[in-house]
Design an enzyme around this catalytic site. Sequence first.
Site, PDB file in Angstrom:
ATOM      1  N   ASP A 170      39.232   2.768   7.123  1.00 11.99           N
ATOM      2  CA  ASP A 170      37.884   2.788   7.709  1.00 11.99           C
ATOM      3  C   ASP A 170      37.440   4.213   8.039  1.00 11.99           C
ATOM      4  O   ASP A 170      36.250   4.468   8.231  1.00 11.99           O
ATOM      5  CB  ASP A 170      37.865   1.956   9.008  1.00 11.99           C
ATOM      6  CG  ASP A 170      37.290   0.564   8.803  1.00 11.99           C
ATOM      7  OD1 ASP A 170      36.557   0.371   7.802  1.00 11.99           O
ATOM      8  OD2 ASP A 170      37.560  -0.316   9.631  1.00 11.99           O
ATOM      9  N   LYS A 210      35.458  -8.684   2.425  1.00  9.44           N
ATOM     10  CA  LYS A 210      36.447  -7.638   2.137  1.00  9.44           C
ATOM     11  C   LYS A 210      37.619  -8.206   1.317  1.00  9.44           C
ATOM     12  O   LYS A 210      38.082  -7.590   0.363  1.00  9.44           O
ATOM     13  CB  LYS A 210      36.941  -7.013   3.451  1.00  9.44           C
ATOM     14  CG  LYS A 210      35.856  -6.168   4.099  1.00  9.44           C
ATOM     15  CD  LYS A 210      36.158  -5.750   5.539  1.00  9.44           C
ATOM     16  CE  LYS A 210      34.893  -5.097   6.125  1.00  9.44           C
ATOM     17  NZ  LYS A 210      35.069  -4.614   7.502  1.00  9.44           N
ATOM     18  N   GLN A 228      39.137  -5.582  12.122  1.00 11.90           N
ATOM     19  CA  GLN A 228      37.701  -5.865  12.160  1.00 11.90           C
ATOM     20  C   GLN A 228      37.167  -5.706  13.589  1.00 11.90           C
ATOM     21  O   GLN A 228      37.711  -6.292  14.516  1.00 11.90           O
ATOM     22  CB  GLN A 228      37.449  -7.288  11.626  1.00 11.90           C
ATOM     23  CG  GLN A 228      35.990  -7.644  11.509  1.00 11.90           C
ATOM     24  CD  GLN A 228      35.240  -6.784  10.479  1.00 11.90           C
ATOM     25  OE1 GLN A 228      35.747  -6.519   9.389  1.00 11.90           O
ATOM     26  NE2 GLN A 228      34.051  -6.332  10.827  1.00 11.90           N
TER      27      GLN A 228
END
Length: 283
Positions: free
Chosen positions: A118, A51, A95
């Site tokens: 997200d 990422k 995460q």
Amino acid sequence: MIIDGKLLSAKLKAQMAEQVVALKEQYGRVPSLAVILVGENPASQSYVRGKIKACAECGFESILTTMPESVSEQELLAEIAKLNADERVDGVLVQLPLPRHINEEKVIDAIALEKDVDGFHPDNVANLWLGKPCIKPCTPKGVMRMIEECGFDVAGCNAVVVGRSNIVGKPMAKLLLDANATVTIAHSRTKNLAEVTSKADILIAAVGRARMITAEMVKEGAIVIDVGVNRDAETGKLCGDVDFEGVRDKAAHITPVPGGVGPMTITMLMQNTIECFLNRQNK
Ligand code: NDP
């Protein structure tokens, strides 16, 4: 035909890098993504590296905060609050998975809706299901982009999603429904799975069981998208939920693992970061 997620991602990231140059001129700054990594899970470390690397490729700023496995929930929530309040940050991502002593739901709830790159925040999920503007979860969004690449008309076709998780299966089904597919969601309690999957014009596997979708479960000429990421018990190599070698000749289009949905998930995260940046600039 193999849908090359790596190649498509490279093309989309190059386009975003150009867009970011224009954004910098217009707004005086570039999009910025903050990523929090808790603990030392090797898979999570690898995803986070991917990422951060993608941010650099797209010309974004990125902030990586690493916290020890022993971090308290309170400390993590305080870090999120800090990033929520930071005007220069457009996206905040924690995460997953998190250590057991931390409540994941609480953490996702704590991310500011406007920075929820997200698309996991409950308000984002509600907006998705209500058909309101929202940030779409990266993996299903990437899958839709790959289907688009096939030049296939989704409207009216039979789509089967195997898996019903909140992060993949359910939002995947909603995006296919929004594209006017007739959608079936299969799961561990589905009876005669092969009968269900063999009716699919579009088959999405999001289960987490190595090579469980075999050729006899697939309709001739189907589009087969493999979300699964598994380790082959014998070789230790990455493999998907689909028996790629067995299915590739039967499917019209198929995604490989690795190099399929994985890179597209990260690329969609970059698109979501730009979307959050623009929403914040234009509010
Ligand atoms: P979950 O474990 O949360 O969900 C798995 C789903 O598969 C469940 O709904 C489960 O059904 C269903 N399932 C389990 N066994 C069977 C079976 N025998 N037949 C039919 N359905 C079954 O997984 P995720 O959705 O989080 O992830 C799925 C896979 O995708 C994993 O391999 C994961 O690593 C991968 N992944 C890949 C990403 C990428 O970017 N490439 C991103 C996210 C995930 P039930 O609900 O009944 O238990």
